[in-house]
Write a protein that holds these residues in place. Sequence first.
Motif, PDB file in Angstrom:
ATOM      1  N   MET A  10     -10.708 -15.178  19.837  1.00 25.99           N
ATOM      2  CA  MET A  10     -11.125 -13.789  20.010  1.00 25.99           C
ATOM      3  C   MET A  10      -9.941 -12.850  20.214  1.00 25.99           C
ATOM      4  O   MET A  10     -10.009 -11.691  19.818  1.00 25.99           O
ATOM      5  N   VAL A  11      -8.856 -13.339  20.806  1.00 26.13           N
ATOM      6  CA  VAL A  11      -7.662 -12.506  20.957  1.00 26.13           C
ATOM      7  C   VAL A  11      -7.140 -12.126  19.575  1.00 26.13           C
ATOM      8  O   VAL A  11      -6.836 -10.959  19.301  1.00 26.13           O
ATOM      9  N   PHE A  12      -7.039 -13.102  18.678  1.00 20.26           N
ATOM     10  CA  PHE A  12      -6.556 -12.808  17.330  1.00 20.26           C
ATOM     11  C   PHE A  12      -7.518 -11.891  16.585  1.00 20.26           C
ATOM     12  O   PHE A  12      -7.091 -10.960  15.893  1.00 20.26           O
ATOM     13  N   LEU A  13      -8.808 -12.148  16.715  1.00 21.50           N
ATOM     14  CA  LEU A  13      -9.785 -11.292  16.039  1.00 21.50           C
ATOM     15  C   LEU A  13      -9.778  -9.881  16.612  1.00 21.50           C
ATOM     16  O   LEU A  13      -9.892  -8.901  15.865  1.00 21.50           O
ATOM     17  N   ALA A  14      -9.643  -9.762  17.928  1.00 22.66           N
ATOM     18  CA  ALA A  14      -9.588  -8.432  18.549  1.00 22.66           C
ATOM     19  C   ALA A  14      -8.320  -7.700  18.130  1.00 22.66           C
ATOM     20  O   ALA A  14      -8.349  -6.485  17.860  1.00 22.66           O
ATOM     21  N   TRP A  15      -7.200  -8.399  18.081  1.00 23.20           N
ATOM     22  CA  TRP A  15      -5.938  -7.812  17.637  1.00 23.20           C
ATOM     23  C   TRP A  15      -6.103  -7.259  16.224  1.00 23.20           C
ATOM     24  O   TRP A  15      -5.754  -6.104  15.946  1.00 23.20           O
ATOM     25  N   ALA A  16      -6.659  -8.074  15.341  1.00 26.96           N
ATOM     26  CA  ALA A  16      -6.874  -7.630  13.962  1.00 26.96           C
ATOM     27  C   ALA A  16      -7.849  -6.458  13.908  1.00 26.96           C
ATOM     28  O   ALA A  16      -7.636  -5.494  13.156  1.00 26.96           O
TER      29      ALA A  16
ATOM     30  N   LEU B 182      -4.224 -17.107   1.228  1.00 29.77           N
ATOM     31  CA  LEU B 182      -3.715 -18.480   1.160  1.00 29.77           C
ATOM     32  C   LEU B 182      -3.478 -19.056   2.553  1.00 29.77           C
ATOM     33  O   LEU B 182      -3.770 -20.227   2.816  1.00 29.77           O
ATOM     34  N   LEU B 183      -2.953 -18.247   3.461  1.00 29.96           N
ATOM     35  CA  LEU B 183      -2.689 -18.729   4.817  1.00 29.96           C
ATOM     36  C   LEU B 183      -3.976 -18.958   5.612  1.00 29.96           C
ATOM     37  O   LEU B 183      -4.041 -19.876   6.433  1.00 29.96           O
ATOM     38  N   VAL B 184      -5.000 -18.163   5.374  1.00 35.48           N
ATOM     39  CA  VAL B 184      -6.284 -18.385   6.040  1.00 35.48           C
ATOM     40  C   VAL B 184      -6.866 -19.721   5.581  1.00 35.48           C
ATOM     41  O   VAL B 184      -7.332 -20.529   6.397  1.00 35.48           O
ATOM     42  N   VAL B 185      -6.803 -19.979   4.280  1.00 31.33           N
ATOM     43  CA  VAL B 185      -7.291 -21.260   3.756  1.00 31.33           C
ATOM     44  C   VAL B 185      -6.437 -22.410   4.292  1.00 31.33           C
ATOM     45  O   VAL B 185      -6.956 -23.457   4.683  1.00 31.33           O
TER      46      VAL B 185
ATOM     47  N   THR C 290      -9.559 -20.761  14.972  1.00 36.43           N
ATOM     48  CA  THR C 290      -8.451 -20.089  15.652  1.00 36.43           C
ATOM     49  C   THR C 290      -7.273 -19.916  14.704  1.00 36.43           C
ATOM     50  O   THR C 290      -6.672 -18.845  14.651  1.00 36.43           O
ATOM     51  N   LEU C 291      -6.939 -20.956  13.957  1.00 36.91           N
ATOM     52  CA  LEU C 291      -5.840 -20.848  12.994  1.00 36.91           C
ATOM     53  C   LEU C 291      -6.154 -19.820  11.905  1.00 36.91           C
ATOM     54  O   LEU C 291      -5.294 -19.044  11.511  1.00 36.91           O
ATOM     55  N   MET C 292      -7.390 -19.822  11.450  1.00 38.22           N
ATOM     56  CA  MET C 292      -7.778 -18.837  10.432  1.00 38.22           C
ATOM     57  C   MET C 292      -7.708 -17.422  10.994  1.00 38.22           C
ATOM     58  O   MET C 292      -7.233 -16.504  10.317  1.00 38.22           O
ATOM     59  N   ALA C 293      -8.160 -17.235  12.229  1.00 36.90           N
ATOM     60  CA  ALA C 293      -8.106 -15.907  12.858  1.00 36.90           C
ATOM     61  C   ALA C 293      -6.662 -15.459  13.019  1.00 36.90           C
ATOM     62  O   ALA C 293      -6.336 -14.290  12.786  1.00 36.90           O
ATOM     63  N   ALA C 294      -5.772 -16.385  13.404  1.00 32.57           N
ATOM     64  CA  ALA C 294      -4.355 -16.046  13.566  1.00 32.57           C
ATOM     65  C   ALA C 294      -3.742 -15.625  12.239  1.00 32.57           C
ATOM     66  O   ALA C 294      -2.993 -14.638  12.171  1.00 32.57           O
ATOM     67  N   MET C 295      -4.040 -16.346  11.182  1.00 31.93           N
ATOM     68  CA  MET C 295      -3.481 -16.018   9.865  1.00 31.93           C
ATOM     69  C   MET C 295      -4.026 -14.679   9.358  1.00 31.93           C
ATOM     70  O   MET C 295      -3.286 -13.862   8.810  1.00 31.93           O
ATOM     71  N   ALA C 296      -5.310 -14.442   9.552  1.00 31.78           N
ATOM     72  CA  ALA C 296      -5.897 -13.162   9.140  1.00 31.78           C
ATOM     73  C   ALA C 296      -5.278 -12.018   9.933  1.00 31.78           C
ATOM     74  O   ALA C 296      -4.959 -10.958   9.384  1.00 31.78           O
ATOM     75  N   CYS C 297      -5.086 -12.236  11.223  1.00 29.74           N
ATOM     76  CA  CYS C 297      -4.477 -11.220  12.083  1.00 29.74           C
ATOM     77  C   CYS C 297      -3.065 -10.890  11.605  1.00 29.74           C
ATOM     78  O   CYS C 297      -2.688  -9.722  11.504  1.00 29.74           O
ATOM     79  N   MET C 298      -2.294 -11.913  11.304  1.00 27.62           N
ATOM     80  CA  MET C 298      -0.929 -11.676  10.825  1.00 27.62           C
ATOM     81  C   MET C 298      -0.929 -10.963   9.478  1.00 27.62           C
ATOM     82  O   MET C 298      -0.024 -10.193   9.158  1.00 27.62           O
ATOM     83  N   GLY C 299      -1.963 -11.185   8.675  1.00 28.41           N
ATOM     84  CA  GLY C 299      -2.102 -10.450   7.425  1.00 28.41           C
ATOM     85  C   GLY C 299      -2.312  -8.958   7.672  1.00 28.41           C
ATOM     86  O   GLY C 299      -1.727  -8.109   6.984  1.00 28.41           O
ATOM     87  N   VAL C 300      -3.122  -8.635   8.672  1.00 31.62           N
ATOM     88  CA  VAL C 300      -3.339  -7.221   9.016  1.00 31.62           C
ATOM     89  C   VAL C 300      -2.056  -6.622   9.590  1.00 31.62           C
ATOM     90  O   VAL C 300      -1.709  -5.475   9.288  1.00 31.62           O
ATOM     91  N   VAL C 301      -1.317  -7.405  10.384  1.00 31.77           N
ATOM     92  CA  VAL C 301      -0.025  -6.935  10.893  1.00 31.77           C
ATOM     93  C   VAL C 301       0.914  -6.628   9.727  1.00 31.77           C
ATOM     94  O   VAL C 301       1.589  -5.594   9.708  1.00 31.77           O
ATOM     95  N   ALA C 302       0.944  -7.510   8.730  1.00 31.08           N
ATOM     96  CA  ALA C 302       1.795  -7.284   7.554  1.00 31.08           C
ATOM     97  C   ALA C 302       1.358  -6.036   6.794  1.00 31.08           C
ATOM     98  O   ALA C 302       2.196  -5.253   6.329  1.00 31.08           O
ATOM     99  N   LEU C 303       0.066  -5.828   6.689  1.00 25.62           N
ATOM    100  CA  LEU C 303      -0.449  -4.630   6.031  1.00 25.62           C
ATOM    101  C   LEU C 303      -0.015  -3.374   6.778  1.00 25.62           C
ATOM    102  O   LEU C 303       0.407  -2.380   6.167  1.00 25.62           O
ATOM    103  N   MET C 304      -0.085  -3.422   8.088  1.00 29.76           N
ATOM    104  CA  MET C 304       0.385  -2.292   8.905  1.00 29.76           C
ATOM    105  C   MET C 304       1.881  -2.050   8.663  1.00 29.76           C
ATOM    106  O   MET C 304       2.323  -0.901   8.597  1.00 29.76           O
TER     107      MET C 304
END
Length: 186
Positions: free
Chosen positions: A96-102, A15-18, A35-49
Amino acid sequence: ASSPAFAHVLLASALLVVAGLMFGYARATPFAPLTLMAAMACMGVVALMNVISARMRGAGAFAREALWQSSGRVASALAIVLAVLALGESVEVLTMVFLAWAAGLLMVLLIWGRSWLARPRFASLGQRYQQLWPFIMMSGLAVWLVKGDMVVLGGLFAGRITDAELSAYAAATRLSEAGLLLFAPV
C-alpha cells in the motif's frame, strides 16, 4: 523528442511489473508478487514525473519545475501517511505504501502535468536504444560501483554476517556516497 522518452517509460514499467510478478512467484522472497509489482509500477510513475520535470527544465520553467517536484513529493507523502494510518502494521502495508506513493504522484500528474505529456512514440525506440547503449552501460557500471559491494558482501558472507550488520554497512556507505555527491560539482 520526449515522445520516445514517454514510450520508454511505459515499456520499461510494463516489463518491470511483469518481471516483479514472475520474480515474486519464482523465488521464496519476503515480498509478495503484488508488492514487487506495486514497487515497479510506482517507480514507473516516478520516472514519468522525472521526464516531465526534464521537459519543464528544458523549456526554462525552473520555478514551475521546482513547484512540480515539491507538489509530487508532498502529495505522495500525504498519500503514504494516510495509507499507513489506515492499515497500521498489517502485512499489506508495504504494498500500500508503493500504491499510495504512485497514487499521489498520479494525482499531481493528472491535475497539473497533463499539458506536459506527449504521445508515446514506440516506433523509434530500437534506434534510440542503439544510440544510447554506451550511456546505459556506463550508468550500469556506475550503479555497480556504488552498490555492487552490497551484493558481493551479501553473497560472500551469507550466514556469517547478520542482516543488521549488512544494514549498518549500507548506512555507512551512504555517507561515502554523500561525500562523492558533494565533490561531484568540483
